[in-house]
Design an enzyme around this catalytic site. Structure first.
Site, mmCIF file in Angstrom:
data_model
loop_
_atom_site.group_PDB
_atom_site.id
_atom_site.type_symbol
_atom_site.label_atom_id
_atom_site.label_comp_id
_atom_site.label_asym_id
_atom_site.label_seq_id
_atom_site.Cartn_x
_atom_site.Cartn_y
_atom_site.Cartn_z
ATOM 1 C CG LEU A 217 -0.391 0.061 2.632
ATOM 2 C CD1 LEU A 217 0.094 1.444 3.020
ATOM 3 C CD2 LEU A 217 -1.437 -0.411 3.613
ATOM 4 C CD GLU A 219 2.885 6.623 4.992
ATOM 5 O OE1 GLU A 219 2.947 7.853 5.093
ATOM 6 O OE2 GLU A 219 3.680 5.856 5.566
ATOM 7 C CB CYS A 344 8.704 2.559 2.464
ATOM 8 S SG CYS A 344 7.349 2.117 3.559
ATOM 9 C CE LYS A 347 11.216 0.742 6.875
ATOM 10 N NZ LYS A 347 11.058 -0.510 6.155
HETATM 11 P P1 NAD Z 1 4.395 2.743 12.109
HETATM 12 O O1 NAD Z 1 5.589 3.215 12.816
HETATM 13 O O2 NAD Z 1 3.407 3.725 11.583
HETATM 14 O O3 NAD Z 1 3.587 1.739 13.053
HETATM 15 C C1 NAD Z 1 4.172 0.739 13.823
HETATM 16 C C2 NAD Z 1 3.290 0.512 15.045
HETATM 17 O O4 NAD Z 1 3.796 -0.614 15.761
HETATM 18 C C3 NAD Z 1 3.296 1.691 16.031
HETATM 19 O O5 NAD Z 1 1.967 2.089 16.293
HETATM 20 C C4 NAD Z 1 3.976 1.130 17.265
HETATM 21 O O6 NAD Z 1 3.468 1.684 18.479
HETATM 22 C C5 NAD Z 1 3.640 -0.352 17.157
HETATM 23 N N1 NAD Z 1 4.521 -1.228 17.924
HETATM 24 C C6 NAD Z 1 5.877 -1.198 18.002
HETATM 25 N N2 NAD Z 1 6.308 -2.166 18.842
HETATM 26 C C7 NAD Z 1 5.223 -2.827 19.289
HETATM 27 C C8 NAD Z 1 5.014 -3.926 20.164
HETATM 28 N N3 NAD Z 1 6.036 -4.536 20.757
HETATM 29 N N4 NAD Z 1 3.759 -4.327 20.396
HETATM 30 C C9 NAD Z 1 2.703 -3.709 19.806
HETATM 31 N N5 NAD Z 1 2.839 -2.676 18.964
HETATM 32 C C10 NAD Z 1 4.078 -2.233 18.694
HETATM 33 O O7 NAD Z 1 4.926 1.819 10.937
HETATM 34 P P2 NAD Z 1 4.246 1.568 9.503
HETATM 35 O O8 NAD Z 1 4.489 2.722 8.610
HETATM 36 O O9 NAD Z 1 2.865 1.065 9.686
HETATM 37 O O10 NAD Z 1 5.179 0.389 8.955
HETATM 38 C C11 NAD Z 1 5.131 -0.909 9.517
HETATM 39 C C12 NAD Z 1 5.902 -1.855 8.616
HETATM 40 O O11 NAD Z 1 5.258 -1.920 7.337
HETATM 41 C C13 NAD Z 1 7.344 -1.427 8.338
HETATM 42 O O12 NAD Z 1 8.139 -2.561 8.222
HETATM 43 C C14 NAD Z 1 7.242 -0.729 7.004
HETATM 44 O O13 NAD Z 1 8.451 -0.763 6.294
HETATM 45 C C15 NAD Z 1 6.186 -1.557 6.315
HETATM 46 N N6 NAD Z 1 5.443 -0.846 5.269
HETATM 47 C C16 NAD Z 1 5.088 0.454 5.460
HETATM 48 C C17 NAD Z 1 4.361 1.102 4.465
HETATM 49 C C18 NAD Z 1 3.969 2.545 4.636
HETATM 50 O O14 NAD Z 1 3.590 3.156 3.628
HETATM 51 N N7 NAD Z 1 4.033 3.115 5.821
HETATM 52 C C19 NAD Z 1 3.984 0.418 3.286
HETATM 53 C C20 NAD Z 1 4.351 -0.915 3.156
HETATM 54 C C21 NAD Z 1 5.084 -1.536 4.149
#
Ligand code: NAD
Length: 532
Positions: A217, A219, A344, A347
């Site tokens: 996805l 953002e 994304c 990193k």
């Molecule tokens: P984010 O930082 O927005 O959210 C991560 C969440 O995990 C936070 O709310 C945090 O409080 C929670 N968290 C951390 N440790 C925790 C624990 N021990 N227990 C419960 N909750 C915990 O991150 P994101 O942007 O949603 O990205 C998440 C993953 O998805 C990453 O690996 C990212 O690379 C990948 N990703 C992100 C996107 C994007 O557009 N943001 C798209 C595809 C993939």
């Protein structure tokens, strides 16, 4: 199923890349036998296969709902949790951030994302709930999606400490067969590491499988991207686990979601449902890193061409159009500008390079992609300086703080980086962003030199120059007459190429953009063009 290595069929190399090769398996929604796939370019690229996995027929009925736990309620976890509920599953979303969970339990949405508030209002308590109790959520779930952050570590490698912490907690609560799904972006072999950690905690091998299901996805369009994906990739080394993922995605791959009342419209439909590609876990992990690296590469490529175009008085918009009309290349991600940012691409490019290094593969290309991207911010900074001669004491309006339009995410935002450089050089900056000001104020607190405005024209008032740093749609629809009236000097430096130079010139602006000659409004006499 064993983890059989991928092989190519004889005669496959050099074959028409738009045709699915004989062994290719794209499940539900994929190409019909003997017919080319609907999206030939995408399907032609797919080369990952599973052997022994039955090919499913499209079905428009919903299979049994799955009890799902999503760990992490950020951009990915929250969208996935709410969308899985919308697809008919029972979802518990866990986060260790108590304030966030409290907000979500009250129906508040902590991130800016189209459609999310309405979907959450519809599904809260009716398919999705939020908690900080990870153990309880794991116990009552069949599938556990890990969607916590995987930030960049010091070496460029992904920092997997959040993932490891979550896996250790999951281990304590496994009370029957569970499918543990990597939704976070992780390096290849993370699935094996997760298994190892679970074994170390004494979890029996038959009590779990680890599956990779990367998220693609974007953002800003996250909900639509999730419900209308280009593809769903499932990397499973066990048929039992792959079947659980098939059940989860069946409303999209069978098409039933698209006919349900209130379904959000998008690229998929009951007649052309989402496609699901099953691969080995390692291939799936690489697909995610390689996809992001390739998109970053396209952006850096066009930015490098933009710098060349500028040097020879070419126009990068024309050049990008000419390149993008080639169906083998396509027009997307060929927008010259300030370069990529966000949580994304930067990193993931670094992590993918690290992964290659660890395996003894020389992937210098990725270093170059990163270098071009970083340089692009300096190129822009130098343009601001060249347009204003000196920066100390200058008052600049910054339009945009988010790393791209339609999001409040400022992680690795080129806009923030450029503003920091300008402040260091002695300029003062007044910024405006439709959604990201609250988050930006944490990274760039309001001080004597840094301030925030409530609107575009307030930010531009008395500015020595207006800088466009984020590609929000509203920044491309400015009232240029009004803008010219409020600024001190009519100078626009556009890091996102939102305007045609002629249009800006007609409105009396000196206009500097990316990969195009600057158009310079002379104070007296005829306007002339200036190459910086
Ligand atoms: P984010 O930082 O927005 O959210 C991560 C969440 O995990 C936070 O709310 C945090 O409080 C929670 N968290 C951390 N440790 C925790 C624990 N021990 N227990 C419960 N909750 C915990 O991150 P994101 O942007 O949603 O990205 C998440 C993953 O998805 C990453 O690996 C990212 O690379 C990948 N990703 C992100 C996107 C994007 O557009 N943001 C798209 C595809 C993939």
């Amino acid at each position: 199923m064993g983890n059989a290595p991928l092989t190519l069929n004889p005669g496959e190399r050099g074959a028409n890349p738009d045709r699915p090769h004989p062994g290719m398996v794209i499940e539900a929604g994929g190409p019909q036998p003997g017919k080319p796939p609907s999206n030939a370019a995408t399907a032609g690229i797919a080369r990952a296969l599973t052997r022994g996995m039955p090919r499913r027929r499209n079905r428009q009925r919903m299979s049994k709902p799955v009890s799902i736990c999503v760990i992490g309620s950020g951009y990915v976890g929250l969208v996935a949790a709410v969308c899985f509920a919308e697809m008919g599953h029972q979802v518990t979303c866990v986060d260790n951030d108590e304030a966030k969970v409290r907000t979500l339990c009250q129906g508040g949405v902590p991130i800016y994302e189209e459609h999310l508030p309405e979907l959450l209002a519809k599904r809260l308590g009716q398919g999705v709930s939020f908690t900080t109790d990870l153990g309880g959520a794991v116990e009552r779930s069949e599938a556990i999606f890990i969607a916590v952050g995987t930030p960049q570590g010091d070496t460029g490698a992904a920092d997997l400490s959040f993932v490891e912490a979550v896996v250790s907690e999951i281990a304590r609560s496994i009370n029957g067969y569970k499918v543990i799904v990597e939704k976070s972006t992780v390096p290849v072999y993370t699935n094996e590491w997760i298994s190892r950690v679970l074994h170390r905690h004494g979890v029996e091998p038959q009590s779990f499988d680890v599956v990779s299901n990367p998220e693609f996805l974007r953002e800003g369009t996250a909900v639509i991207d999730f419900l209308h994906p280009d593809r769903i990739v499932v990397g499973a080394n066990s048929e039992r686990a792959a079947d659980v993922l098939r059940r989860i995605y069946e409303p999209l791959t069978g098409g039933s979601y698209y006919t349900q009342p209130g379904a959000l419209p998008g690229a998929c439909s009951a007649a052309s449902p989402a496609r699901l590609l099953v691969t080995s876990a390692q291939s799936s992990e690489i697909i995610k890193h390689a996809s992001n690296a390739f998109l970053a590469l396209k952006i850096s490529f066009i930015n490098a061409v933009a710098n060349l175009a500028e040097a020879v008085d070419g126009d990068i918009e024309d050049i990008a159009a000419g390149i993008g009309m080639d169906s083998r290349i396509g027009p997307k991600f060929l927008r010259a500008g300030l370069g990529y940012g966000g949580s994304c691409f930067p990193k993931d490019v670094a992590a993918f390079h690290w992964v290659a290094q660890q395996q003894g593969v020389d992937f210098q290309l990725l270093q170059e992609v990163r270098k071009i991207n970083e340089t692009q911010r300096d190129v822009f900074f130098n343009k601001v300086r060249a347009a204003l001669w000196t920066l100390r004491g200058k008052r600049l309006a910054a339009l945009g703080l988010a790393f791209k339009g339609d999001t409040d995410d400022i992680r690795e935002s080129p806009a923030i980086d450029v503003i920091k450089k300008l402040l260091e050089a002695g300029a003062s900056v007044t910024a405006y962003d439709p959604a990201a000001m609250e988050r930006a104020a944490e990274a760039l607190p309001a001080t004597g030199k840094m301030s925030y405005a409530a609107g575009i024209y307030e930010a531009a008032k008395d500015a020595d120059a207006v800088l466009i740093l984020t590609d929000w749609k509203v920044f491309g629809e400015l009232d240029l007459v009004r803008l010219n009236q409020v600024v001190r000097f009519p100078i626009v430096i556009d890091g996102r190429n939102l305007y045609r130079p002629e249009e800006m010139l007609e409105h009396g602006f000196t206009y500097v953009s990316v990969g195009r000659p600057a158009s310079y409004q002379a104070q007296q006499g005829k306007p002339r063009r200036m190459v910086l």
